[in-house]
Design a protein around this motif. Sequence first.
Motif, PDB file in Angstrom:
ATOM      1  N   ASP A  65       5.055   1.260   5.682  1.00  0.00           N
ATOM      2  CA  ASP A  65       4.748  -0.006   6.344  1.00  0.00           C
ATOM      3  C   ASP A  65       6.031  -0.824   6.446  1.00  0.00           C
ATOM      4  N   SER A  66       6.115  -1.663   7.481  1.00  0.00           N
ATOM      5  CA  SER A  66       7.336  -2.446   7.655  1.00  0.00           C
ATOM      6  C   SER A  66       7.011  -3.902   7.913  1.00  0.00           C
ATOM      7  N   SER A  67       7.928  -4.754   7.519  1.00  0.00           N
ATOM      8  CA  SER A  67       7.794  -6.186   7.751  1.00  0.00           C
ATOM      9  C   SER A  67       9.174  -6.758   7.995  1.00  0.00           C
ATOM     10  N   LYS A  68       9.316  -7.528   9.046  1.00  0.00           N
ATOM     11  CA  LYS A  68      10.610  -8.134   9.328  1.00  0.00           C
ATOM     12  C   LYS A  68      10.420  -9.510   9.928  1.00  0.00           C
ATOM     13  N   GLU A  69      11.393 -10.374   9.657  1.00  0.00           N
ATOM     14  CA  GLU A  69      11.378 -11.723  10.216  1.00  0.00           C
ATOM     15  C   GLU A  69      12.271 -11.746  11.445  1.00  0.00           C
ATOM     16  N   VAL A  70      11.703 -12.247  12.566  1.00  0.00           N
ATOM     17  CA  VAL A  70      12.431 -12.263  13.832  1.00  0.00           C
ATOM     18  C   VAL A  70      12.640 -13.706  14.271  1.00  0.00           C
ATOM     19  N   LYS A  71      13.878 -14.013  14.652  1.00  0.00           N
ATOM     20  CA  LYS A  71      14.201 -15.369  15.104  1.00  0.00           C
ATOM     21  C   LYS A  71      13.954 -15.499  16.598  1.00  0.00           C
ATOM     22  N   GLY A  72      13.309 -16.575  17.001  1.00  0.00           N
ATOM     23  CA  GLY A  72      13.051 -16.848  18.409  1.00  0.00           C
ATOM     24  C   GLY A  72      13.886 -18.013  18.906  1.00  0.00           C
ATOM     25  N   PRO A  73      13.434 -18.685  19.966  1.00  0.00           N
ATOM     26  CA  PRO A  73      14.202 -19.814  20.521  1.00  0.00           C
ATOM     27  C   PRO A  73      14.165 -21.014  19.576  1.00  0.00           C
ATOM     28  N   SER A  74      15.038 -21.975  19.824  1.00  0.00           N
ATOM     29  CA  SER A  74      15.037 -23.197  19.017  1.00  0.00           C
ATOM     30  C   SER A  74      13.744 -23.956  19.286  1.00  0.00           C
ATOM     31  N   ALA A  75      13.300 -24.682  18.270  1.00  0.00           N
ATOM     32  CA  ALA A  75      12.051 -25.444  18.408  1.00  0.00           C
ATOM     33  C   ALA A  75      12.155 -26.469  19.530  1.00  0.00           C
ATOM     34  N   LYS A  76      13.357 -26.954  19.773  1.00  0.00           N
ATOM     35  CA  LYS A  76      13.577 -27.986  20.786  1.00  0.00           C
ATOM     36  C   LYS A  76      13.153 -27.525  22.171  1.00  0.00           C
ATOM     37  N   ILE A  77      13.427 -26.207  22.474  1.00  0.00           N
ATOM     38  CA  ILE A  77      13.081 -25.704  23.808  1.00  0.00           C
ATOM     39  C   ILE A  77      11.813 -24.857  23.795  1.00  0.00           C
ATOM     40  N   LYS A  87       8.125 -21.511  28.563  1.00  0.00           N
ATOM     41  CA  LYS A  87       8.385 -20.119  28.977  1.00  0.00           C
ATOM     42  C   LYS A  87       9.218 -19.354  27.949  1.00  0.00           C
ATOM     43  N   PRO A  88      10.288 -19.946  27.371  1.00  0.00           N
ATOM     44  CA  PRO A  88      11.054 -19.195  26.351  1.00  0.00           C
ATOM     45  C   PRO A  88      10.183 -18.736  25.177  1.00  0.00           C
ATOM     46  N   LEU A  89       9.291 -19.626  24.703  1.00  0.00           N
ATOM     47  CA  LEU A  89       8.450 -19.245  23.573  1.00  0.00           C
ATOM     48  C   LEU A  89       7.405 -18.212  23.994  1.00  0.00           C
ATOM     49  N   LEU A  90       6.809 -18.414  25.178  1.00  0.00           N
ATOM     50  CA  LEU A  90       5.820 -17.445  25.659  1.00  0.00           C
ATOM     51  C   LEU A  90       6.437 -16.057  25.813  1.00  0.00           C
ATOM     52  N   GLY A  91       7.683 -16.016  26.345  1.00  0.00           N
ATOM     53  CA  GLY A  91       8.381 -14.738  26.493  1.00  0.00           C
ATOM     54  C   GLY A  91       8.658 -14.090  25.152  1.00  0.00           C
ATOM     55  N   PHE A  92       9.060 -14.906  24.157  1.00  0.00           N
ATOM     56  CA  PHE A  92       9.326 -14.390  22.811  1.00  0.00           C
ATOM     57  C   PHE A  92       8.052 -13.797  22.202  1.00  0.00           C
ATOM     58  N   MET A  93       6.928 -14.537  22.325  1.00  0.00           N
ATOM     59  CA  MET A  93       5.677 -14.061  21.739  1.00  0.00           C
ATOM     60  C   MET A  93       5.212 -12.770  22.414  1.00  0.00           C
ATOM     61  N   LYS A  94       5.387 -12.695  23.727  1.00  0.00           N
ATOM     62  CA  LYS A  94       4.980 -11.487  24.443  1.00  0.00           C
ATOM     63  C   LYS A  94       5.812 -10.284  24.021  1.00  0.00           C
ATOM     64  N   SER A  95       7.119 -10.490  23.879  1.00  0.00           N
ATOM     65  CA  SER A  95       8.009  -9.373  23.515  1.00  0.00           C
ATOM     66  C   SER A  95       7.718  -8.849  22.116  1.00  0.00           C
ATOM     67  N   GLN A  96       7.221  -9.739  21.232  1.00  0.00           N
ATOM     68  CA  GLN A  96       6.968  -9.326  19.857  1.00  0.00           C
ATOM     69  C   GLN A  96       5.502  -8.971  19.613  1.00  0.00           C
ATOM     70  N   GLY A  97       4.644  -9.199  20.637  1.00  0.00           N
ATOM     71  CA  GLY A  97       3.226  -8.879  20.492  1.00  0.00           C
ATOM     72  C   GLY A  97       2.516  -9.779  19.510  1.00  0.00           C
ATOM     73  N   ILE A  98       2.832 -11.081  19.537  1.00  0.00           N
ATOM     74  CA  ILE A  98       2.248 -12.027  18.584  1.00  0.00           C
ATOM     75  C   ILE A  98       1.618 -13.198  19.333  1.00  0.00           C
ATOM     76  N   THR A  99       0.883 -14.021  18.578  1.00  0.00           N
ATOM     77  CA  THR A  99       0.291 -15.238  19.137  1.00  0.00           C
ATOM     78  C   THR A  99       0.955 -16.439  18.481  1.00  0.00           C
ATOM     79  N   GLU A 100       0.552 -17.629  18.949  1.00  0.00           N
ATOM     80  CA  GLU A 100       1.141 -18.862  18.419  1.00  0.00           C
ATOM     81  C   GLU A 100       0.827 -19.034  16.934  1.00  0.00           C
ATOM     82  N   GLU A 101      -0.266 -18.436  16.495  1.00  0.00           N
ATOM     83  CA  GLU A 101      -0.645 -18.547  15.082  1.00  0.00           C
ATOM     84  C   GLU A 101       0.330 -17.805  14.166  1.00  0.00           C
ATOM     85  N   ASP A 102       1.088 -16.860  14.732  1.00  0.00           N
ATOM     86  CA  ASP A 102       1.985 -16.035  13.909  1.00  0.00           C
ATOM     87  C   ASP A 102       3.366 -16.652  13.707  1.00  0.00           C
ATOM     88  N   ILE A 103       3.637 -17.784  14.368  1.00  0.00           N
ATOM     89  CA  ILE A 103       4.994 -18.324  14.301  1.00  0.00           C
ATOM     90  C   ILE A 103       5.084 -19.476  13.308  1.00  0.00           C
TER      91      ILE A 103
END
Length: 690
Positions: A65-77, A87-103
């Motif tokens: 099993d694996s677990s890693k922390e991934v950095k996304g865009p700054s909270a400001k944008i 759009k930057p956050l939506l793109g990040f969530m889509k690329s990582q296969g996560i929802t807003e609850e996971d960030i």
Amino acid sequence: MSNYLLEIGVEELPSRFVEMAIEQLKDKSEKLLNENKIAFESTSVYATPRRLSLIINGIADKQEDSSKEVKGPSAKIAFDEDNNPTKPLLGFMKSQGITEEDIVIKDLKGTDYVFANISSIGTDTKEILKTIIPDLIRNINFPKNMRWGGKNLRFARPIRWIVSLFNDEVVEFDFEKIKVGNRTHGHRFLGYSDVVIDDVTNYEQILENNYVILDQNKREEIIKLGSNKIAKSLGGEIHENPELLEELTYIVEYPTPIKGDIKKEYLILPKEVVTTTMIDHLRFVPIYAEDGELLPYFITVRNGTEDYKDIVIEGNEKVLGARLEDAKFFYEDDISRPLEDYVKNLDGVLFYDNLGTMKQKEDRNAKLAKKIGEVLQIADEALEDVERVAYLSKADLTTKMVIEFTELQGVMGSIYAKNSGEKDIVSTAIREQYLPRFAGDELPNTTVGSIFSLADKLDTIAGLFAINQIPTGSADPFKLRRSAIGVINIIRKTNWKLELKDILMTSLYEYIEKLGLTFNHEEVLDKIDEFFLGRIKTMLQEEGIRYDVIDAVLKKDEIILDIFEKAHKLNDWFNEDDRSNFVDAFVRINNMTKDFDKEEIDSSLFEIEAENNLYDKYLEVHELVDNNLDEMDIISAMDNLNTLVKYIDEYFDNVMVMAEDEKIKNNRLSLLKSVEEDVQRILNIEKIVE
């Protein structure tokens, strides 16, 4: 924990390919397992002529099993004014296969960023094996590959079946429509042709029940013990021959050593003729007496049991007898004339396209050998021996024996020279010209033989480089790497400080003047120099020298002996203590002065005491280092240079090198350049890592 078995069933593999296949199968399988995060305890690789087998011991049932922390865009944008995802956050969530609850929002160096913890559950190992095992098989490389049956696959020999078993469960995968399952084949004649492997742990025993000894180490031990037992029973002994033993191990699946007889009439032939026929042509093991003479017996290793061994031996004896009868005829015909009678025939033997005949090569070798002898200042009598060796060196190439048994070139020349009444030193050197013939082979023992071996190899290297027949990658059809290593080893054994450039230049001029070859000789010399440096680098690596020390001492046109001596002594010196201050000081000088053309130092321009101190110490050390290098005392030279470090540090602490006054600046740089040149006489300090 579980076990996995992969067996690649093939038509008989060439024995010379097997070791490289074993190594690749082990290394590449372990790499794939690690890359896919599949835990395992160990891997075992076995090989017979008809199979390559990989057993992965203690393999995990699923990927880690694996677990890693991934950095996304700054909270400001990442969010708009209404705190909705942009759009930057939506793109990040889509690329990582996560929802807003996971960030989560975290501070990073004073700025808030979006982060997400990405977890994944390991995939079942069997599913991963279905993907990586086909890639593993395809990526096993051989010097020669073949295709068969319209398949889009290259392998050394056609693959006929594949066993893929996880404990007792078949792991199927699509592989060019080759059957993948749990069925293998026993010994081609003694075992069953359809054998079921019920579990990986039973694999080796099931094969042995079908007359296949899977473990190559066990087969080797059976051959060694059985052969030695037979030899001792006959009052003889076996001489070690690793190459023959390896070949015998990989051409049989169920080895049984058995004894045969040699007719005594053939033992009047030179020993080398009989053993070459047995070893190189028939893969028989000779039996020797204590004094090294041949006994009238041989050992053959049968791929099977002792059943009907009398019939097998009778057939082998007939084959050997026919070969030796031919050899006897060739030998008796050859010795009816003196060796020098064969020299004239060399005009009709081609050395290589555009490189003339063997007679012309013999003449070039003579010039090179004479030049080497003169450089070494050998006695006039030895120079005469060199010339005689040169004249007779290739004559045996036109004898019937060597035409039939090419492996005996040089050996037969030596025997025929002795039979013709030539001096012992001449006959010995004729044989030694081809030494060393392979890795680990003996080197010439005589001065004349060593000189002529160097001449022969250097002429071949020069000629083939001149027509651009240069080794590339793993391709070296003329075995020039082996020749270069032979040259290096002879030089190291004899302790000769030869400058190869002058010798090679002589050879290249001969190609130009006598054969009319056209090429840029400086460019060719440069390529040959790089070629030798490559061989030296590999040899030093194998001898455990630090990579940075190797890079620091490899210089073009350097005497080979000096490179090795420097490398070993500098390796000891740098490993002896912390040399970081030394490296820092001299690298700093090197960086400052590398493009500066030194002028004469004028001590009257010194303005600061640190300048005088460094200059005085430099003069003292320079004289000491001169004496050290005259005696190749590298350790003392480095110790003396090390005493400059204190003065160099003091100099940089107190002196502005890049002064506004041009004369003062150049004078200061000239002093530093002089200091730096002393260390560069020994090594390229820029290459050292401390």
